[in-house]
Design an enzyme around this catalytic site. Structure first.
Site, PDB file in Angstrom:
ATOM      1  N   GLU A  15       0.845  -1.208   0.000  1.00  0.00           N
ATOM      2  CA  GLU A  15       0.000   0.000   0.000  1.00  0.00           C
ATOM      3  C   GLU A  15       0.876   1.253   0.000  1.00  0.00           C
ATOM      4  O   GLU A  15       0.630   2.203   0.732  1.00  0.00           O
ATOM      5  CB  GLU A  15      -0.924  -0.009   1.223  1.00  0.00           C
ATOM      6  CG  GLU A  15      -1.754  -1.281   1.346  1.00  0.00           C
ATOM      7  CD  GLU A  15      -2.724  -1.303   2.534  1.00  0.00           C
ATOM      8  OE1 GLU A  15      -2.915  -0.253   3.168  1.00  0.00           O
ATOM      9  OE2 GLU A  15      -3.273  -2.375   2.808  1.00  0.00           O
TER      10      GLU A  15
HETATM   11  O1  9MR Z   1      -7.844   3.679   1.362  1.00  0.00           O
HETATM   12  C1  9MR Z   1      -8.885   3.147   2.155  1.00  0.00           C
HETATM   13  C2  9MR Z   1      -9.891   4.222   2.481  1.00  0.00           C
HETATM   14  O2  9MR Z   1     -10.570   4.634   1.308  1.00  0.00           O
HETATM   15  C3  9MR Z   1     -10.882   3.720   3.509  1.00  0.00           C
HETATM   16  O3  9MR Z   1     -11.724   4.777   3.920  1.00  0.00           O
HETATM   17  C4  9MR Z   1     -10.133   3.151   4.702  1.00  0.00           C
HETATM   18  C5  9MR Z   1     -11.070   2.595   5.734  1.00  0.00           C
HETATM   19  O4  9MR Z   1     -10.410   1.999   6.785  1.00  0.00           O
HETATM   20  O5  9MR Z   1      -9.264   2.115   4.264  1.00  0.00           O
HETATM   21  C6  9MR Z   1      -8.270   2.582   3.424  1.00  0.00           C
HETATM   22  O6  9MR Z   1      -7.367   1.559   3.099  1.00  0.00           O
HETATM   23  C7  9MR Z   1      -6.680   0.985   4.196  1.00  0.00           C
HETATM   24  C8  9MR Z   1      -6.414  -0.464   3.851  1.00  0.00           C
HETATM   25  O7  9MR Z   1      -7.600  -1.115   3.524  1.00  0.00           O
HETATM   26  C9  9MR Z   1      -5.703  -1.180   4.984  1.00  0.00           C
HETATM   27  N1  9MR Z   1      -4.506  -0.490   5.375  1.00  0.00           N
HETATM   28  C10 9MR Z   1      -4.631   0.932   5.642  1.00  0.00           C
HETATM   29  C11 9MR Z   1      -5.305   1.620   4.448  1.00  0.00           C
HETATM   30  C12 9MR Z   1      -5.359   3.125   4.683  1.00  0.00           C
HETATM   31  O8  9MR Z   1      -6.185   3.404   5.768  1.00  0.00           O
END
Ligand code: 9MR
Length: 372
Positions: free
Chosen positions: A261
């Protein structure tokens, strides 16, 4: 006659130019082509990108990336909204997109304490939780057997000190839930690569907890193939040494390492400010949103240098790294515009909000011999 003579004189120049144009075209490389021998270059896709809503974005995605992760739509609250109901409409589109474009498809995520459907958070009974895990993992992984190449089986199970995070899973099943999750996923698709994924798991204390967790899964008979280091990083930290130690430590366990990520915030973090009240409301504060219109060149350069040193390290250890995925295609869509403070303008990725490659992109590309 004169005209023809002129044309003949110009002919070599015309041929030379057209060859040059062809050569240039051949050399127009992308991230995915530049790094194709080393590791997959992925991106997270939002709903609009999965549905190909913006043609320019779509062609950028297809040109630059050969691996995809769904940023949100495969999380449990979306695919399993109530006990007896699954909703695969969006995830089917996501898979179709990856297949159509010959991309490596990563599944995110099966067991995570966050973005749970509300009904899951209510499970208190051991037998009920076991039944949930079996049904949830088996249904989703079997449905995409042979289509999803790798899975984040468990996401973010650790606290910063390396202990296990209190969650509805740990509270009901104890640490055995980790082993069970990996066993169930392997039974449903023995060929998919199975990952444990977390943030800050390159930091020593959390890394140690992560190593113990991996050993526990293995000793319990679970199949685990890789560890995902999320890589939500900053300009100054973590250090390259810390990242390198983590690559070495995880791969010494026989696991693949993926950076799942990747993004780099360039904005101040209110929690780093001495004496800052965590509960203070920073929304709309100019100090906390210093570059609302444009990233100054000096910071652009810093970001580019940071990306260069990170990718230099990735190249050094390419034999241990399976995939490097950015958390989004361009700055405009990044979650970092809204976290930890809503409504800021951040610049964490390689493409700006107008889809233009940034200096950081050039730097990442420069590390490779683009003429091959
Ligand atoms: O990028 C994602 C965001 O749009 C969502 O609102 C959020 C909710 O928890 O999750 C984000 O993605 C996450 C990922 O699924 C897991 N690792 C952390 C990421 C950033 O928060």
């Amino acid at each position: 006659m004169k005209l023809i003579n002129h044309y003949l004189l110009l002919l070599p120049l015309i041929i030379f130019n057209s060859c040059n144009a062809q050569k240039k075209e051949k050399n127009v490389v992308s991230l995915k082509d530049s790094y194709k021998k080393e590791f997959y270059i992925g991106t997270a896709l939002d709903v609009n990108q999965i549905e190909e809503k913006n043609a320019k974005e779509d062609s950028l995605i297809k040109k630059q990336f050969n691996a995809i992760t769904a940023e949100n739509i495969m999380k449990s609250m979306f695919v399993h909204p109530s006990k007896d109901k699954y909703d695969f409409a969006m995830s089917d589109k996501f898979i179709a997109y990856g297949e159509k474009n010959n991309m490596f498809i990563h599944g995110h995520t099966l067991i995570w304490h966050s973005q749970l459907a509300p009904w899951m958070a209510e499970i208190k009974d051991v037998a009920e939780m076991k039944a949930f895990m079996k049904n949830h993992i088996t249904t989703i992984v079997s449905k995409y057997k042979g289509k999803i190449d790798s899975w984040d089986v468990v996401n973010e199970a650790l606290n910063e000190d390396g202990t296990l995070r209190k969650s509805v899973f740990l509270n009901t099943l104890g640490e055995q839930y980790l082993v069970d999750a990996f066993k169930l996923a392997a039974a449903a698709d023995p060929k998919a690569d199975l990952y444990y994924n977390d943030y800050n798991n390159e930091e020593p204390a959390k890394r140690k907890g992560n190593i113990d967790l991996i050993k526990k899964i293995k000793e319990g008979g679970g199949k685990i193939d890789g560890v995902g280091i999320q890589a939500h990083w900053r300009l100054e930290s973590p250090s390259i040494e810390t990242i390198e130690e983590s690559i070495l430590a995880y791969s010494a366990l026989g696991l693949k390492v993926a950076f799942t990520e990747l993004d780099i915030t360039v904005l101040p973090n209110p929690w780093d400010l001495k004496g800052a009240d965590v509960n203070q409301n920073f929304e709309g504060s100019a100090k906390m949103n210093p570059y609302p219109d444009k990233l100054p060149d000096s910071v652009q350069v810093k970001l580019a240098e940071r990306y260069a040193s990170i990718f230099k390290l990735f190249l050094k250890h390419q034999d241990k790294i399976s995939r490097v995925t950015f958390w989004g295609v361009h700055d405009g869509q990044s979650w970092l515009n809204d976290w930890p403070i809503k409504g800021r303008t951040n610049y964490p990725l390689l493409f700006d909000k107008n889809l233009k490659p940034k200096k950081a992109y050039q730097n990442v590309m420069k590390l490779k011999d683009t003429k091959e």
